[in-house]
Each structure stands twice: as C-alpha cells, then as structure tokens.
Design an enzyme around this catalytic site. Structure first.
Site, PDB file in Angstrom:
ATOM      1  N   LEU A 188      48.028  35.691  41.299  1.00 12.30           N
ATOM      2  CA  LEU A 188      46.650  35.324  40.985  1.00 12.30           C
ATOM      3  C   LEU A 188      45.916  36.498  40.372  1.00 12.30           C
ATOM      4  CD1 LEU A 188      45.808  33.321  44.236  1.00 12.30           C
ATOM      5  CD2 LEU A 188      46.539  32.433  42.015  1.00 12.30           C
ATOM      6  N   CYS A 189      44.847  36.187  39.655  1.00  9.19           N
ATOM      7  CA  CYS A 189      44.009  37.191  39.008  1.00  9.19           C
ATOM      8  C   CYS A 189      43.628  38.271  40.026  1.00  9.19           C
ATOM      9  CB  CYS A 189      42.761  36.509  38.455  1.00  9.19           C
ATOM     10  SG  CYS A 189      41.671  37.611  37.556  1.00  9.19           S
ATOM     11  N   PRO A 190      43.727  39.520  39.667  1.00 11.03           N
ATOM     12  CA  PRO A 190      44.005  40.090  38.347  1.00 11.03           C
ATOM     13  C   PRO A 190      45.464  40.488  38.142  1.00 11.03           C
ATOM     14  CG  PRO A 190      43.232  41.834  39.752  1.00 11.03           C
ATOM     15  CD  PRO A 190      43.283  40.572  40.605  1.00 11.03           C
TER      16      PRO A 190
ATOM     17  N   ASP B  64      48.698  31.008  37.027  1.00 11.04           N
ATOM     18  CA  ASP B  64      47.252  31.160  37.233  1.00 11.04           C
ATOM     19  C   ASP B  64      46.525  30.733  35.957  1.00 11.04           C
ATOM     20  OD1 ASP B  64      44.646  31.907  37.693  1.00 11.04           O
ATOM     21  OD2 ASP B  64      45.068  34.021  38.018  1.00 11.04           O
TER      22      ASP B  64
ATOM     23  N   ASP C 166      42.095  35.483  30.409  1.00  7.44           N
ATOM     24  CA  ASP C 166      42.300  36.903  30.706  1.00  7.44           C
ATOM     25  C   ASP C 166      43.230  37.594  29.717  1.00  7.44           C
ATOM     26  OD1 ASP C 166      40.702  36.460  32.890  1.00  7.44           O
ATOM     27  OD2 ASP C 166      42.327  36.516  34.361  1.00  7.44           O
TER      28      ASP C 166
END
Length: 78
Positions: free
Chosen positions: A15-17, A42, A48
């Site tokens: 998951l981010c980041p 994600d 992103d």
C-alpha cells in the site's frame, strides 16, 4: 512495440507509499535508458507513479489496469 524490462517488480499487496518507495530504490539498479516493469494492486499507483515520474525526470512508458492488477513500465532517463 513491446519493451524488454531490465527488472520486473512484484509490488502486489503493498500500500501507499511502498510501491513508490520500491520503484525509487529499484531505479538506481538499472542503467540509464533501462526499463522497470512492475505489477501493483494499490489503486493509488495510478496517480502516484505518473507523479513520481514527473518529479524524478523518468519516463512513464505505460500504465494499465487489468482486473485488480496494475502494470506499469518506467524508463530511467537520468
């Protein structure tokens, strides 16, 4: 034209980041002009990764979503 990747990353489940962190680390391991292919789940990478490419001066060759998996290809430009 299909691009042959110098490196393939499996970022599924991160998951981010973390996908951006991992691609940022990996880009240093390919030569200038080299290509990284990555697979992520994600949905945040749809925004992103293009933003990361713009901010780092690398080229987003392609980004595509198929079912829940997003495949993207980045070329190192510097």
């Amino acid at each position: 034209m299909e691009v042959k990747p110098d490196l393939t990353l499996d970022l599924k489940g991160l998951l981010c980041p973390m996908p951006v962190v991992k691609i940022n680390q990996a880009i240093k391991n390919v030569p200038v002009g080299g290509v990284i292919e990555a697979y992520a789940t994600d949905p945040g990478v749809m925004a992103d990764i293009p933003a990361w490419c713009r901010s780092t001066g690398n080229e987003l060759v392609t980004i595509e979503k198929q079912d829940k998996v997003i495949r993207f290809v980045v070329r190192r430009l510097k």
